[in-house]
Structure formats: C-alpha cells, structure tokens
Design an enzyme around this catalytic site. Structure first.
Site, PDB file in Angstrom:
ATOM      1  N   CYS A  80       0.850  -1.189   0.000  1.00 44.20           N
ATOM      2  CA  CYS A  80       0.000   0.000   0.000  1.00 44.20           C
ATOM      3  C   CYS A  80       0.882   1.234   0.000  1.00 44.20           C
ATOM      4  CB  CYS A  80      -0.889  -0.013   1.240  1.00 44.20           C
ATOM      5  SG  CYS A  80      -1.921   1.444   1.377  1.00 44.20           S
ATOM      6  N   HIS A 122      -9.284  -3.378  -1.899  1.00 47.52           N
ATOM      7  CA  HIS A 122      -8.291  -2.559  -1.193  1.00 47.52           C
ATOM      8  C   HIS A 122      -8.684  -1.078  -1.208  1.00 47.52           C
ATOM      9  CE1 HIS A 122      -3.922  -1.811  -0.050  1.00 47.52           C
ATOM     10  NE2 HIS A 122      -4.302  -0.602  -0.425  1.00 47.52           N
ATOM     11  N   GLU A 123      -9.080  -0.570  -2.380  1.00 44.70           N
ATOM     12  CA  GLU A 123      -9.372   0.864  -2.505  1.00 44.70           C
ATOM     13  C   GLU A 123     -10.695   1.238  -1.823  1.00 44.70           C
ATOM     14  OE1 GLU A 123      -6.933   2.690  -3.370  1.00 44.70           O
ATOM     15  OE2 GLU A 123      -5.782   0.960  -4.049  1.00 44.70           O
ATOM     16  N   HIS A 126      -9.970   1.695   1.722  1.00 45.25           N
ATOM     17  CA  HIS A 126      -9.398   3.028   1.976  1.00 45.25           C
ATOM     18  C   HIS A 126     -10.521   4.053   2.154  1.00 45.25           C
ATOM     19  CE1 HIS A 126      -5.081   3.032   1.782  1.00 45.25           C
ATOM     20  NE2 HIS A 126      -5.048   2.324   0.685  1.00 45.25           N
TER      21      HIS A 126
HETATM   22 ZN   LIG Z   1      -3.518   1.269  -0.181  1.00 42.07          ZN
END
Ligand SMILES: [Zn+2]
Length: 156
Positions: A80, A122-123, A126
C-alpha cells in the site's frame, strides 16, 4: 464524501483537479496500481484511480462491490502506498461484482477477478477508512494470544 453529480460546477473544477492530483501521485509511485481519494486528501470523495491497462476504468466514482455465489476468499499478499516498505496478507474475495459511476454519473457494473478484484477491495477499504495494517494488527494480536496460550501450557 459521496460524489454528487447534480453539482456540476464543483464537479468540473474541484474534483477534476483532485483526480489529476491522484493520477500524478500514482504516476510518481511506480509500485502503485491504484490510489484512493482520501490517501492524499483526508476530506476527499468516494473516488479512486487505477493505473491504465487493467480491466477497470482509470477513475471510479462512488464504487462498491458484492460477493458472488461461488465466492472464494484467499489470503493475498499486497502493499500500500500509504504504508510503504510493508507487504501484508489480506483476505480477498477472488471474484466480485463491482459497481461504480462514471464522469457523467452513469452507473456501471462488472464482474472482475484476481488483481482487479483485489484492487477494488483494497481501494474501497481506503474510502471506508480501513488500512491494510488493520489486518496485520489483528493477525499480530492473534499470534500474541496463541503465544500466551502456548506459554501457559508449557508453564513458562
Ligand atoms: Zn492502499
């Protein structure tokens, strides 16, 4: 912040500037494949950008995803840009259906798998305020607990 497509002025000026910043930041980080809005702007929008050449659009507005019936979760090692130098394992669904809006506010849906599915998960994490390191913390906490149980058994 949800992207509101009814406010065209804000959208054109402020959000387009921000999207350019996201693309530029991603270009400066050769290891990165995608970047979420709040990684460079804490009060950002629900937007993430993806490096060109993947099976995803290069900018996704208000993204979300759902699992499919025959779903498989695998531990996948990933990095990341917010925590450079670290590669950590995260449980990732192998195939998902992703939904998003484009610049005109039109909604799209698509089934993606592998790295593309991993990028989306993953995004979106976030954008929901979760970091890869949160999985590591849980893993570390579990290991510490196992160690304590083992030590109790051996009388240490
Ligand atoms: Zn990330």
């Amino acid at each position: 912040m949800h992207v509101d497509f009814t406010n065209h002025w804000i959208f054109k000026v402020e959000i387009e500037d921000h999207i350019q910043d996201l693309h530029d930041t991603l270009e400066d980080n050769s290891h990165g494949v995608a970047l979420a809005s709040n990684q460079i702007r804490p009060d950002g929008w629900r937007i993430f950008v993806v490096r060109d050449g993947r099976d995803l659009p290069t900018v996704m507005f208000n993204p979300s995803w759902v699992v499919l019936d025959d779903d498989l979760i695998m531990p996948v090692q990933e990095g990341c840009l917010s925590i450079p130098e670290l590669m950590l394992y995260a449980p990732r669904h192998q195939t998902i259906r992703v939904m998003w809006q484009d610049r005109s506010g039109k909604t799209w849906g698509k089934i993606v798998s592998g790295l593309d599915a991993q990028i989306v998960q993953h995004e979106v994490e976030h954008l929901n305020g979760k970091l890869l390191i949160d999985y590591a913390n849980k893993d570390l906490a579990l290991r510490v607990r196992m160690e304590a149980i083992r030590n109790r058994k051996t009388g240490k």
